[in-house]
Design a protein around this motif. Structure first.
Motif, PDB file in Angstrom:
ATOM      1  N   GLY A   1     -15.934  86.940 -21.799  1.00  0.00           N
ATOM      2  CA  GLY A   1     -15.233  87.450 -22.984  1.00  0.00           C
ATOM      3  C   GLY A   1     -15.944  87.254 -24.302  1.00  0.00           C
ATOM      4  N   GLY A   2     -17.263  87.054 -24.250  1.00  0.00           N
ATOM      5  CA  GLY A   2     -18.019  86.975 -25.498  1.00  0.00           C
ATOM      6  C   GLY A   2     -18.024  85.578 -26.100  1.00  0.00           C
ATOM      7  N   VAL A   3     -18.694  85.479 -27.239  1.00  0.00           N
ATOM      8  CA  VAL A   3     -18.812  84.175 -27.894  1.00  0.00           C
ATOM      9  C   VAL A   3     -18.744  84.324 -29.414  1.00  0.00           C
ATOM     10  CG1 VAL A   3     -21.344  84.287 -27.749  1.00  0.00           C
ATOM     11  CG2 VAL A   3     -20.251  82.090 -28.129  1.00  0.00           C
ATOM     12  N   MET A   4     -18.016  83.399 -30.020  1.00  0.00           N
ATOM     13  CA  MET A   4     -17.949  83.314 -31.481  1.00  0.00           C
ATOM     14  C   MET A   4     -18.846  82.158 -31.903  1.00  0.00           C
ATOM     15  SD  MET A   4     -16.597  84.426 -34.255  1.00  0.00           S
ATOM     16  CE  MET A   4     -16.645  83.829 -35.933  1.00  0.00           C
ATOM     17  N   ILE A   5     -19.807  82.439 -32.787  1.00  0.00           N
ATOM     18  CA  ILE A   5     -20.745  81.408 -33.231  1.00  0.00           C
ATOM     19  C   ILE A   5     -20.472  81.113 -34.701  1.00  0.00           C
ATOM     20  CG2 ILE A   5     -23.185  80.819 -33.543  1.00  0.00           C
ATOM     21  CD1 ILE A   5     -23.731  82.997 -31.318  1.00  0.00           C
ATOM     22  N   MET A   6     -19.981  79.918 -34.968  1.00  0.00           N
ATOM     23  CA  MET A   6     -19.685  79.529 -36.344  1.00  0.00           C
ATOM     24  C   MET A   6     -20.670  78.452 -36.776  1.00  0.00           C
ATOM     25  SD  MET A   6     -17.218  81.320 -37.581  1.00  0.00           S
ATOM     26  CE  MET A   6     -16.115  80.625 -38.799  1.00  0.00           C
ATOM     27  N   GLY A   7     -21.253  78.621 -37.944  1.00  0.00           N
ATOM     28  CA  GLY A   7     -22.195  77.609 -38.406  1.00  0.00           C
ATOM     29  C   GLY A   7     -22.763  77.919 -39.769  1.00  0.00           C
ATOM     30  N   ASP A   8     -23.588  76.995 -40.236  1.00  0.00           N
ATOM     31  CA  ASP A   8     -24.184  77.103 -41.572  1.00  0.00           C
ATOM     32  C   ASP A   8     -25.122  78.303 -41.651  1.00  0.00           C
ATOM     33  OD1 ASP A   8     -22.919  74.658 -42.011  1.00  0.00           O
ATOM     34  OD2 ASP A   8     -24.668  73.511 -41.347  1.00  0.00           O
TER      35      ASP A   8
ATOM     36  N   PRO B   1     -16.109 104.356 -20.860  1.00  0.00           N
ATOM     37  CA  PRO B   1     -16.243 102.924 -20.586  1.00  0.00           C
ATOM     38  C   PRO B   1     -16.918 102.223 -21.762  1.00  0.00           C
ATOM     39  CG  PRO B   1     -17.886 104.143 -19.342  1.00  0.00           C
ATOM     40  CD  PRO B   1     -17.005 105.160 -20.010  1.00  0.00           C
ATOM     41  N   SER B   2     -16.504 101.002 -22.025  1.00  0.00           N
ATOM     42  CA  SER B   2     -17.091 100.239 -23.130  1.00  0.00           C
ATOM     43  C   SER B   2     -17.079  98.761 -22.764  1.00  0.00           C
ATOM     44  CB  SER B   2     -16.290 100.496 -24.417  1.00  0.00           C
ATOM     45  OG  SER B   2     -16.884  99.855 -25.504  1.00  0.00           O
ATOM     46  N   ARG B   3     -17.990  98.411 -21.874  1.00  0.00           N
ATOM     47  CA  ARG B   3     -18.116  97.004 -21.435  1.00  0.00           C
ATOM     48  C   ARG B   3     -19.316  96.398 -22.131  1.00  0.00           C
ATOM     49  NH1 ARG B   3     -16.153  96.072 -15.604  1.00  0.00           N
ATOM     50  NH2 ARG B   3     -14.129  97.103 -15.718  1.00  0.00           N
ATOM     51  N   PHE B   4     -19.080  95.392 -22.918  1.00  0.00           N
ATOM     52  CA  PHE B   4     -20.172  94.768 -23.653  1.00  0.00           C
ATOM     53  C   PHE B   4     -19.884  93.289 -23.838  1.00  0.00           C
ATOM     54  CE2 PHE B   4     -17.095  96.825 -26.449  1.00  0.00           C
ATOM     55  CZ  PHE B   4     -16.650  95.761 -27.218  1.00  0.00           C
ATOM     56  N   VAL B   5     -20.943  92.541 -24.133  1.00  0.00           N
ATOM     57  CA  VAL B   5     -20.770  91.138 -24.506  1.00  0.00           C
ATOM     58  C   VAL B   5     -20.561  91.131 -26.015  1.00  0.00           C
ATOM     59  CG1 VAL B   5     -21.852  88.866 -24.643  1.00  0.00           C
ATOM     60  CG2 VAL B   5     -22.229  90.291 -22.623  1.00  0.00           C
ATOM     61  N   LEU B   6     -19.377  90.713 -26.444  1.00  0.00           N
ATOM     62  CA  LEU B   6     -19.064  90.680 -27.875  1.00  0.00           C
ATOM     63  C   LEU B   6     -19.525  89.343 -28.450  1.00  0.00           C
ATOM     64  CD1 LEU B   6     -17.711  91.881 -30.385  1.00  0.00           C
ATOM     65  CD2 LEU B   6     -15.562  90.873 -29.615  1.00  0.00           C
ATOM     66  N   VAL B   7     -20.404  89.418 -29.433  1.00  0.00           N
ATOM     67  CA  VAL B   7     -20.883  88.203 -30.098  1.00  0.00           C
ATOM     68  C   VAL B   7     -20.557  88.312 -31.575  1.00  0.00           C
ATOM     69  CG1 VAL B   7     -22.874  86.729 -30.586  1.00  0.00           C
ATOM     70  CG2 VAL B   7     -22.773  87.996 -28.432  1.00  0.00           C
ATOM     71  N   GLY B   8     -19.792  87.360 -32.060  1.00  0.00           N
ATOM     72  CA  GLY B   8     -19.469  87.302 -33.480  1.00  0.00           C
ATOM     73  C   GLY B   8     -20.096  86.062 -34.091  1.00  0.00           C
ATOM     74  N   SER B   9     -20.483  86.155 -35.342  1.00  0.00           N
ATOM     75  CA  SER B   9     -20.970  84.953 -36.013  1.00  0.00           C
ATOM     76  C   SER B   9     -20.359  84.892 -37.410  1.00  0.00           C
ATOM     77  CB  SER B   9     -22.502  84.936 -36.083  1.00  0.00           C
ATOM     78  OG  SER B   9     -22.972  85.925 -36.975  1.00  0.00           O
ATOM     79  N   GLY B  10     -20.295  83.696 -37.937  1.00  0.00           N
ATOM     80  CA  GLY B  10     -19.713  83.538 -39.261  1.00  0.00           C
ATOM     81  C   GLY B  10     -19.978  82.155 -39.826  1.00  0.00           C
ATOM     82  N   ASN B  11     -19.699  82.031 -41.107  1.00  0.00           N
ATOM     83  CA  ASN B  11     -19.840  80.764 -41.817  1.00  0.00           C
ATOM     84  C   ASN B  11     -18.438  80.270 -42.160  1.00  0.00           C
ATOM     85  OD1 ASN B  11     -20.288  78.682 -43.612  1.00  0.00           O
ATOM     86  ND2 ASN B  11     -21.911  79.763 -44.731  1.00  0.00           N
ATOM     87  N   PRO B  12     -18.042  79.056 -41.698  1.00  0.00           N
ATOM     88  CA  PRO B  12     -16.684  78.562 -41.935  1.00  0.00           C
ATOM     89  C   PRO B  12     -16.303  78.522 -43.415  1.00  0.00           C
ATOM     90  CG  PRO B  12     -17.914  77.063 -40.488  1.00  0.00           C
ATOM     91  CD  PRO B  12     -18.874  78.083 -40.984  1.00  0.00           C
ATOM     92  N   GLU B  13     -17.299  78.412 -44.302  1.00  0.00           N
ATOM     93  CA  GLU B  13     -17.012  78.361 -45.749  1.00  0.00           C
ATOM     94  C   GLU B  13     -16.439  79.681 -46.256  1.00  0.00           C
ATOM     95  OE1 GLU B  13     -20.605  77.287 -47.733  1.00  0.00           O
ATOM     96  OE2 GLU B  13     -20.804  75.389 -46.668  1.00  0.00           O
ATOM     97  N   GLU B  14     -16.700  80.767 -45.527  1.00  0.00           N
ATOM     98  CA  GLU B  14     -16.248  82.087 -45.978  1.00  0.00           C
ATOM     99  C   GLU B  14     -14.921  82.488 -45.353  1.00  0.00           C
ATOM    100  OE1 GLU B  14     -19.748  84.119 -44.909  1.00  0.00           O
ATOM    101  OE2 GLU B  14     -20.776  83.638 -46.769  1.00  0.00           O
ATOM    102  N   GLY B  15     -14.217  81.509 -44.778  1.00  0.00           N
ATOM    103  CA  GLY B  15     -12.885  81.774 -44.224  1.00  0.00           C
ATOM    104  C   GLY B  15     -12.870  81.767 -42.717  1.00  0.00           C
TER     105      GLY B  15
END
Length: 348
Positions: free
Chosen positions: A37-44, A183-197
């Motif tokens: 189900g993909g991965v959320m990457i949060m970091g600096d 069909p739309s099967r993909f690895v969903l990868v999100g990234s973000g900075n915790p300081e921005e919400g």
């Protein structure tokens, strides 16, 4: 310079990335089993999130697609075919195929719903009686990786569409009574900075795994990272050649793990322990249990095993559960630490 080198932009080798083991493991496991189900990457900022995601896509083996199909359809796997290809097979038509690199699609922050889902040319559909469909990013990312940088700044409506497609494996576009699905099967990868919400909890829960990355503090490691980057910027092809052996080895390991995955078994008692941990941590719903079971099997396959053991669970369970815990504003303990404490109590 070699002509082949000029054809594609060089990508920083995955095996040259120093540190950030959590992020690298989460990406590898999602490649072995996209159903995690993909991965959320949060970091600096400046911790190599985008570099690592592009590097894993570049590492993967090429995929075989049907040549005259706009959805990267698989030639034999029914679940990964578009309706157009299925009709061709039913009519007894021949399918020509070719190989492409695994799609790595970036979703820009300012993207519209049409850009994401695709559009139907109503005028052409009415005049010519055909479904004229212009594919969007969900079509282009089928059987690949869809990367959303700063996902916590993306419009909630688009995040909902993304997560629904990732969960169902299909995208449907409807306009003026005309409907197109693909069909739309993909690895969903999100990234973000915790300081921005933060992402709202119900959206965060839809990501299979959650990796937290921090700026490296160790001076010698920082120097190593800077030197690796400088070497690549100075001569990318030499840097790629220096890591060619490790890249080939990791690619082969991923392919073997994908083949091994259906053979991996997880004992009933270990499934109970995973659910017990989820219960003690008050994890809402059953997605945490399901993802942890999947991830432990993928990790066991990566280790070349046919049976999941306690160590496999310990390696991945924090990645699967830390973002599913209810936030208590008064809680001074990090959510990952809370997971680790309960895991040690139950699995020791």
């Amino acid at each position: 310079m070699n002509k082949v080198q000029n054809q594609t932009r060089p990508v920083f080798p995955f095996t040259a990335i120093v540190g950030q083991e959590e992020m690298k493991l989460a990406l590898i496991l999602n490649v072995i089993d996209p159903k995690i189900g993909g991965v959320m990457i949060m970091g600096d900022r400046g911790t190599g999130k985008s570099t690592t995601i592009r590097a894993i896509a570049d590492l993967l083996p090429e995929i075989e697609v049907v040549s005259d199909d706009m959805f990267n359809s698989h030639a034999s796997d029914y679940d990964l075919m578009s309706d157009f290809v299925k009709e061709r097979i039913q009519e007894g038509g021949n399918l020509s195929t070719h190989f492409i690199k695994v799609p790595m699609i970036d979703l820009p922050l300012g993207a519209t719903e049409d850009r994401l889902c695709g559009t139907i040319d109503i005028e052409r559909a009415l005049n010519e009686g055909i479904k004229a469909f212009e594919p969007g990013l969900l079509a282009k990312s089928h059987r690949g990786i869809l990367y959303v940088d700063e996902v916590n700044l993306l419009d909630d409506h688009l995040v909902d569409i993304l997560l629904d497609s990732a969960a169902s494996g299909w995208n449907t576009v409807e306009r003026e009574g005309i409907s197109v699905r693909h069909p739309s099967r993909f690895v969903l990868v999100g990234s973000g900075n915790p300081e921005e919400g933060e992402l709202r909890p119900q959206l965060l829960d839809r990501f299979g795994m959650h990796a937290e990355i921090r700026t490296v503090k160790d001076p010698s490691l920082r120097v190593k990272i800077v030197e690796q980057r400088a070497n690549f910027d100075q001569d990318p092809y030499l840097c790629i050649k220096d890591h060619e052996k490790e890249q080939i080895q990791l690619k082969e390991n991923i392919i073997l793990s994908q083949r091994q995955l259906p053979k991996v078994n997880i004992d009933y008692d270990l499934k109970v322990k995973i659910s017990q941990i989820c219960g003690i941590l008050n994890v809402d719903g059953l997605r945490g249990d399901i993802v942890t079971n999947r991830a432990t099997k993928a990790f066991a396959a990566y280790q070349g095993k046919e049976e999941v053991d306690i160590e496999d669970i310990k390696q991945v369970i924090t990645l699967c559960l830390r973002h599913r815990l209810r936030k208590d504003p008064l809680d001074t303990i990090d959510s990952g630490t809370r997971v680790s404490q309960v895991v040690e109590d139950i699995l020791s």
